[in-house]
Design a protein around this motif. Structure first.
Motif, PDB file in Angstrom:
ATOM      1  N   MET A  80       0.822  -1.212   0.000  1.00 55.96           N
ATOM      2  CA  MET A  80       0.000   0.000   0.000  1.00 55.96           C
ATOM      3  C   MET A  80       0.856   1.262   0.000  1.00 55.96           C
ATOM      4  N   ALA A  81       2.170   1.086  -0.066  1.00 57.32           N
ATOM      5  CA  ALA A  81       3.130   2.199   0.011  1.00 57.32           C
ATOM      6  C   ALA A  81       3.037   2.924   1.347  1.00 57.32           C
ATOM      7  N   TYR A  82       2.742   2.172   2.408  1.00 55.65           N
ATOM      8  CA  TYR A  82       2.712   2.705   3.771  1.00 55.65           C
ATOM      9  C   TYR A  82       3.877   2.125   4.552  1.00 55.65           C
ATOM     10  N   GLY A  83       4.203   2.802   5.641  1.00 54.73           N
ATOM     11  CA  GLY A  83       5.269   2.337   6.511  1.00 54.73           C
ATOM     12  C   GLY A  83       4.810   2.245   7.957  1.00 54.73           C
ATOM     13  N   ARG A  84       5.777   2.117   8.834  1.00 60.46           N
ATOM     14  CA  ARG A  84       5.489   1.939  10.259  1.00 60.46           C
ATOM     15  C   ARG A  84       4.818   3.156  10.885  1.00 60.46           C
ATOM     16  N   ALA A  85       5.115   4.337  10.372  1.00 64.77           N
ATOM     17  CA  ALA A  85       4.467   5.539  10.903  1.00 64.77           C
ATOM     18  C   ALA A  85       2.963   5.478  10.644  1.00 64.77           C
ATOM     19  N   HIS A  86       2.578   4.979   9.483  1.00 62.80           N
ATOM     20  CA  HIS A  86       1.159   4.823   9.161  1.00 62.80           C
ATOM     21  C   HIS A  86       0.534   3.795  10.113  1.00 62.80           C
ATOM     22  N   HIS A  87       1.259   2.713  10.339  1.00 62.95           N
ATOM     23  CA  HIS A  87       0.767   1.655  11.230  1.00 62.95           C
ATOM     24  C   HIS A  87       0.548   2.194  12.641  1.00 62.95           C
ATOM     25  N   ARG A  88       1.532   2.920  13.163  1.00 65.28           N
ATOM     26  CA  ARG A  88       1.401   3.460  14.521  1.00 65.28           C
ATOM     27  C   ARG A  88       0.224   4.434  14.609  1.00 65.28           C
ATOM     28  N   ALA A  89       0.075   5.277  13.598  1.00 59.77           N
ATOM     29  CA  ALA A  89      -1.038   6.232  13.603  1.00 59.77           C
ATOM     30  C   ALA A  89      -2.371   5.487  13.602  1.00 59.77           C
ATOM     31  N   ILE A  90      -2.504   4.499  12.735  1.00 61.50           N
ATOM     32  CA  ILE A  90      -3.741   3.714  12.664  1.00 61.50           C
ATOM     33  C   ILE A  90      -4.004   3.021  13.999  1.00 61.50           C
ATOM     34  N   HIS A  91      -2.963   2.448  14.578  1.00 60.92           N
ATOM     35  CA  HIS A  91      -3.117   1.744  15.856  1.00 60.92           C
ATOM     36  C   HIS A  91      -3.655   2.677  16.935  1.00 60.92           C
ATOM     37  N   PHE A  92      -3.014   3.831  17.107  1.00 63.27           N
ATOM     38  CA  PHE A  92      -3.402   4.709  18.213  1.00 63.27           C
ATOM     39  C   PHE A  92      -4.689   5.479  17.941  1.00 63.27           C
ATOM     40  N   ILE A  93      -5.016   5.718  16.687  1.00 61.53           N
ATOM     41  CA  ILE A  93      -6.331   6.306  16.398  1.00 61.53           C
ATOM     42  C   ILE A  93      -7.411   5.301  16.774  1.00 61.53           C
ATOM     43  N   ASN A  94      -7.169   4.042  16.489  1.00 60.58           N
ATOM     44  CA  ASN A  94      -8.126   2.996  16.855  1.00 60.58           C
ATOM     45  C   ASN A  94      -8.246   2.855  18.369  1.00 60.58           C
ATOM     46  N   ARG A  95      -7.137   2.942  19.096  1.00 61.25           N
ATOM     47  CA  ARG A  95      -7.142   2.764  20.546  1.00 61.25           C
ATOM     48  C   ARG A  95      -7.820   3.928  21.259  1.00 61.25           C
ATOM     49  N   ALA A  96      -7.755   5.111  20.666  1.00 60.79           N
ATOM     50  CA  ALA A  96      -8.327   6.293  21.315  1.00 60.79           C
ATOM     51  C   ALA A  96      -9.173   7.029  20.285  1.00 60.79           C
ATOM     52  N   LEU A  97     -10.328   6.451  19.957  1.00 62.36           N
ATOM     53  CA  LEU A  97     -11.201   7.045  18.943  1.00 62.36           C
ATOM     54  C   LEU A  97     -11.506   8.496  19.283  1.00 62.36           C
ATOM     55  N   GLY A  98     -11.376   9.343  18.283  1.00 62.39           N
ATOM     56  CA  GLY A  98     -11.639  10.757  18.488  1.00 62.39           C
ATOM     57  C   GLY A  98     -10.443  11.496  19.054  1.00 62.39           C
TER      58      GLY A  98
END
Length: 165
Positions: free
Chosen positions: A43-61
């Motif tokens: 998807m042309a994403y890296g670990r920074a994208h993964h971390r952002a997705i992870h923490f947005i999911n953990r703390a919605l909003g």
């Protein structure tokens, strides 16, 4: 683990034993990130994208500012990552309810699906490792990880953990 079995006093580790622990952390992290890296590479994403997705999911909003603190990255770097995730339809940025200057971040359905795929891979690896090590080792591992965190990050870690229960 052999050190424990041999009864060595692990409170007074040699430099070589510490070096071995450091190397084990490097290799474990490499294994821990390998599966998500493969998923994200297409998807042309890296670990920074993964971390952002992870923490947005953990703390919605969560706000952009809170995400900056959690990730410990520059605003420019985070904006680049968020811009891509928003343009690709994985993250939604909404105007803050109490403060119109804030931007609250949420995963879209596609973002939630990607987050599940990434975390499923990591959970499988963690589950297998935890089962192999046993409950005492897992508890000790968590203690070591928390002891390595800076106090502010430990507080944030505890807050996320409590929010997820």
């Amino acid at each position: 683990m052999n050190d424990v079995g041999m009864g060595e006093n692990l409170l007074f580790l040699t430099d070589e034993q510490l070096r071995q622990g450091i190397e084990a952390m490097f290799f474990a992290y490499r294994g821990f990130t390998a599966d998500p890296d493969r998923i994200l590479a297409g998807m042309a994403y890296g670990r920074a994208h993964h971390r952002a997705i992870h923490f947005i999911n953990r703390a919605l909003g969560t706000t952009v500012n809170n995400l900056l603190i959690l990730l410990g990255v520059t605003k420019q770097s985070l904006n680049r990552v968020l811009r891509t995730l928003i343009e690709d339809g994985l993250v939604e940025s909404r105007v803050g309810v109490t403060d119109k200057r804030e931007r609250n971040l949420y995963l879209t359905e596609a973002g939630e699906a990607l987050e599940r795929q990434l975390s499923d891979a990591q959970r499988a690896r963690m589950r297998a490792a935890y089962r192999a090590a046993g409950p005492q080792a897992v508890a000790g591992f968590r203690q070591v990880l928390e002891a390595m965190m800076d106090p502010e990050m430990r507080r944030k870690h505890h807050a996320l953990r409590e929010a997820g229960q």
